[in-house]
Design a protein around this motif. Sequence first.
Motif, short mmCIF file in Angstrom:
data_model
loop_
_atom_site.label_atom_id
_atom_site.label_comp_id
_atom_site.label_asym_id
_atom_site.label_seq_id
_atom_site.Cartn_x
_atom_site.Cartn_y
_atom_site.Cartn_z
N GLY A 197 4.38 -1.11 -12.96
CA GLY A 197 4.72 -0.92 -11.56
C GLY A 197 5.37 -2.14 -10.94
N GLU A 241 2.95 3.09 -10.56
CA GLU A 241 1.75 3.12 -11.39
C GLU A 241 1.77 1.95 -12.35
OE1 GLU A 241 -0.93 4.89 -11.26
OE2 GLU A 241 -0.26 6.21 -9.64
N CYS A 263 9.21 -2.72 -9.53
CA CYS A 263 9.51 -3.33 -8.22
C CYS A 263 10.46 -4.51 -8.37
CB CYS A 263 8.22 -3.77 -7.53
SG CYS A 263 7.15 -2.42 -7.03
N ARG A 319 -0.97 1.27 -9.24
CA ARG A 319 -0.70 0.93 -7.85
C ARG A 319 -0.86 -0.58 -7.65
NH1 ARG A 319 -4.95 0.15 -4.31
NH2 ARG A 319 -7.05 0.32 -5.21
N ASP A 363 5.05 3.52 -4.20
CA ASP A 363 4.66 4.59 -5.12
C ASP A 363 4.98 4.17 -6.55
OD1 ASP A 363 3.84 6.96 -6.25
OD2 ASP A 363 5.65 8.08 -5.69
N SER A 402 -2.78 -2.93 -6.30
CA SER A 402 -4.10 -3.19 -5.74
C SER A 402 -4.22 -4.67 -5.38
CB SER A 402 -5.20 -2.78 -6.72
OG SER A 402 -5.06 -3.53 -7.92
N GLY A 445 0.80 -1.22 0.00
CA GLY A 445 0.00 0.00 0.00
C GLY A 445 0.83 1.26 0.00
N TRP A 495 3.09 -9.29 -6.02
CA TRP A 495 3.96 -8.47 -5.17
C TRP A 495 4.56 -9.31 -4.04
CZ3 TRP A 495 6.46 -4.10 -3.85
CH2 TRP A 495 6.69 -3.86 -2.49
#
Length: 287
Positions: A272, A210, A276, A212, A208, A214, A205, A221
């Motif tokens: 995004g 794009e 990561c 995000r 930062d 969700s 959460g 993730w």
Amino acid sequence: MSVQFDLFIHSSDVIAENDLREAIRQRDVDKAKRKLEELVEHSPEHKLSEPAKAMIEALGAVHPRDRIMARAHLNKLEQQWVPAAKAIFSSEARTLLASLWRASGQALEGMVFEPDDPGCHSSRAYMECDDWKAVIRVVQAEAGFKSQPVLLERLADALWKTDQGLQAVEHWFTLCWLVPEYFEKLIDNGRIPATFLLEHWDEAGAVDVEPRISVEWYPAWVLLQQPGLARSLENTGAETGPQRAFDLVRELMSGGDEQLALRRELRDIHPGLFHCFLQNPVRFSQV
């Protein structure tokens, strides 16, 4: 003299309370009735008199034999017997009522799960008496359980409680893709016991990027943070969307072949997550 008399009355109440509790623990209905009469004789308005009446009723209750009886049994448990047991025994209440929940579970076995009445299912009753193996058995016996969020939640909980963590995580991830809002409510309300999932949820959460991270993308993730999971879980086999991203991250974190092609596809599906992946030092040290 008055102080001594008050102390005598108080001592008598305490003895009567303890005797009543012990009779209920022993599931001795006749003795519990006698001890309740003694308590009320000493203290007519005693706070435990009504809860004790409910517990005595519970001890003498006939075990249900069908869905209708089980529904009535569950209503009594929820509305009267559980509150009564908590009032008298506090944390011990769950153990004392286990046999009543188990009786409901047995009566409901074989009854089809009804989404509009999720509480009236054997899996729920078995959860209340901590019979996790029975929960697993009855949920997996239910046709179409993989499309029912409530059953998936119960199955994941039971698998976690029986040290089958990988399988539990798989079902929680399924909830992320099947009903994202359901999973989000579970984890936000502290109803997922795997602490590492909660930690990664908070981290996701705060990232930062794009788009995000969700709920739907959260399983992918988690794999970025837990290389061991990437090597242990199976691919979903999806061709698009969040589940395909999960498969791509799993293969990348596991050192799969064709790394360049996998990276490009992940970048196209979710830039995004790709960012990561590139920024995550774990993949270099643990894969």
